[in-house]
Design a protein around this motif. Structure first.
Motif, mmCIF file in Angstrom:
data_model
loop_
_atom_site.group_PDB
_atom_site.id
_atom_site.type_symbol
_atom_site.label_atom_id
_atom_site.label_comp_id
_atom_site.label_asym_id
_atom_site.label_seq_id
_atom_site.Cartn_x
_atom_site.Cartn_y
_atom_site.Cartn_z
ATOM 1 N N ILE A 186 120.863 -68.696 64.702
ATOM 2 C CA ILE A 186 119.747 -69.541 65.158
ATOM 3 C C ILE A 186 120.170 -71.001 65.099
ATOM 4 N N ILE A 187 120.836 -71.400 64.025
ATOM 5 C CA ILE A 187 121.310 -72.786 63.909
ATOM 6 C C ILE A 187 122.354 -73.077 64.975
ATOM 7 N N PHE A 188 123.295 -72.154 65.204
ATOM 8 C CA PHE A 188 124.292 -72.344 66.255
ATOM 9 C C PHE A 188 123.615 -72.558 67.603
ATOM 10 N N GLY A 189 122.575 -71.795 67.866
ATOM 11 C CA GLY A 189 121.905 -71.880 69.160
ATOM 12 C C GLY A 189 120.964 -73.059 69.316
ATOM 13 N N MET A 190 120.312 -73.456 68.237
ATOM 14 C CA MET A 190 119.295 -74.507 68.336
ATOM 15 C C MET A 190 119.860 -75.924 68.265
ATOM 16 N N THR A 191 120.942 -76.133 67.549
ATOM 17 C CA THR A 191 121.461 -77.490 67.380
ATOM 18 C C THR A 191 121.881 -78.144 68.687
ATOM 19 N N PRO A 192 122.558 -77.430 69.608
ATOM 20 C CA PRO A 192 122.902 -78.102 70.864
ATOM 21 C C PRO A 192 121.681 -78.493 71.705
ATOM 22 N N VAL A 193 120.580 -77.814 71.525
ATOM 23 C CA VAL A 193 119.371 -78.111 72.299
ATOM 24 C C VAL A 193 118.686 -79.374 71.796
ATOM 25 N N LEU A 194 118.802 -79.644 70.497
ATOM 26 C CA LEU A 194 118.113 -80.787 69.920
ATOM 27 C C LEU A 194 118.654 -82.088 70.362
ATOM 28 N N TYR A 210 129.494 -80.816 75.514
ATOM 29 C CA TYR A 210 130.566 -80.388 74.625
ATOM 30 C C TYR A 210 130.311 -80.891 73.201
ATOM 31 N N GLY A 211 129.863 -82.123 73.080
ATOM 32 C CA GLY A 211 129.554 -82.691 71.760
ATOM 33 C C GLY A 211 128.402 -81.980 71.084
ATOM 34 N N ARG A 212 127.393 -81.617 71.853
ATOM 35 C CA ARG A 212 126.265 -80.886 71.271
ATOM 36 C C ARG A 212 126.667 -79.496 70.806
ATOM 37 N N MET A 213 127.535 -78.859 71.561
ATOM 38 C CA MET A 213 128.009 -77.538 71.127
ATOM 39 C C MET A 213 128.809 -77.661 69.835
ATOM 40 N N LEU A 214 129.660 -78.675 69.745
ATOM 41 C CA LEU A 214 130.421 -78.877 68.511
ATOM 42 C C LEU A 214 129.502 -79.184 67.331
ATOM 43 N N SER A 215 128.432 -79.924 67.573
ATOM 44 C CA SER A 215 127.473 -80.203 66.498
ATOM 45 C C SER A 215 126.797 -78.927 66.020
ATOM 46 N N GLY A 216 126.468 -78.055 66.954
ATOM 47 C CA GLY A 216 125.871 -76.776 66.584
ATOM 48 C C GLY A 216 126.820 -75.913 65.777
ATOM 49 N N ILE A 217 128.074 -75.903 66.160
ATOM 50 C CA ILE A 217 129.066 -75.131 65.418
ATOM 51 C C ILE A 217 129.248 -75.703 64.017
ATOM 52 N N PHE A 248 143.423 -68.797 51.138
ATOM 53 C CA PHE A 248 143.945 -68.607 52.487
ATOM 54 C C PHE A 248 143.478 -67.296 53.105
ATOM 55 N N LYS A 249 142.947 -66.409 52.302
ATOM 56 C CA LYS A 249 142.412 -65.153 52.813
ATOM 57 C C LYS A 249 140.960 -65.295 53.254
ATOM 58 N N ASN A 250 140.377 -66.447 53.005
ATOM 59 C CA ASN A 250 138.985 -66.693 53.349
ATOM 60 C C ASN A 250 138.866 -66.984 54.849
ATOM 61 N N PRO A 251 138.137 -66.145 55.599
ATOM 62 C CA PRO A 251 138.015 -66.379 57.040
ATOM 63 C C PRO A 251 137.283 -67.683 57.370
ATOM 64 N N LEU A 252 136.409 -68.135 56.491
ATOM 65 C CA LEU A 252 135.695 -69.383 56.747
ATOM 66 C C LEU A 252 136.659 -70.564 56.808
ATOM 67 N N LEU A 253 137.712 -70.521 56.028
ATOM 68 C CA LEU A 253 138.728 -71.575 56.080
ATOM 69 C C LEU A 253 139.380 -71.635 57.455
ATOM 70 N N TRP A 254 139.755 -70.495 57.996
ATOM 71 C CA TRP A 254 140.427 -70.459 59.292
ATOM 72 C C TRP A 254 139.486 -70.842 60.419
ATOM 73 N N ILE A 255 138.241 -70.441 60.326
ATOM 74 C CA ILE A 255 137.260 -70.828 61.343
ATOM 75 C C ILE A 255 137.043 -72.337 61.304
ATOM 76 N N THR A 256 136.985 -72.903 60.114
ATOM 77 C CA THR A 256 136.812 -74.348 59.978
ATOM 78 C C THR A 256 138.016 -75.099 60.528
ATOM 79 N N LEU A 257 139.206 -74.613 60.265
ATOM 80 C CA LEU A 257 140.401 -75.253 60.816
ATOM 81 C C LEU A 257 140.423 -75.190 62.340
ATOM 82 N N LEU A 258 140.021 -74.068 62.893
ATOM 83 C CA LEU A 258 139.924 -73.943 64.346
ATOM 84 C C LEU A 258 138.884 -74.917 64.901
ATOM 85 N N TYR A 259 137.763 -75.047 64.205
ATOM 86 C CA TYR A 259 136.740 -76.015 64.610
ATOM 87 C C TYR A 259 137.306 -77.430 64.614
#
Length: 90
Positions: free
Chosen positions: A82-90, A49-56, A8-19
């Motif tokens: 780079i992955i965050f930025g490029m995935t919505p463009v694809l 919106y869907g492309r942004m979520l795919s990038g995230i 529960f102290k892992n920030p990646l867990l909280w970011i994933t839950l927010l996602y």
């Protein structure tokens, strides 16, 4: 005192839950757009919106995969952005 749940102290867990919260709202909106009469603006908006979520999602996956690699931390962060930025463009 040592926590019984160290993950529960892992920030990646909280970011994933927010996602996942945003993913659920996207799914609900997608059902609204697909199930009713929609304008072209509605379709374009949900696509963006869907492309942004795919990038995230791709960035989160890549970050979780790279976090245990023995790379320079700066290189890991740059690659994730780079992955965050490029995935919505694809």
């Amino acid at each position: 005192m040592v926590s019984k749940f160290p993950s529960f102290k892992n920030p990646l867990l909280w970011i994933t839950l927010l996602y996942l919260i945003f993913e659920l709202s996207f799914s609900a909106r997608l059902l609204d757009v697909a199930g009713g009469v929609s304008s072209q603006n509605d379709i374009d908006g949900i696509e963006t919106y869907g492309r942004m979520l795919s990038g995230i999602a791709a960035g989160l996956f890549l970050f979780s995969w790279l976090k245990n690699k023995e790379w320079v931390p700066f290189n890991k962060v740059v690659l994730v952005f780079i992955i965050f930025g490029m995935t919505p463009v694809l």
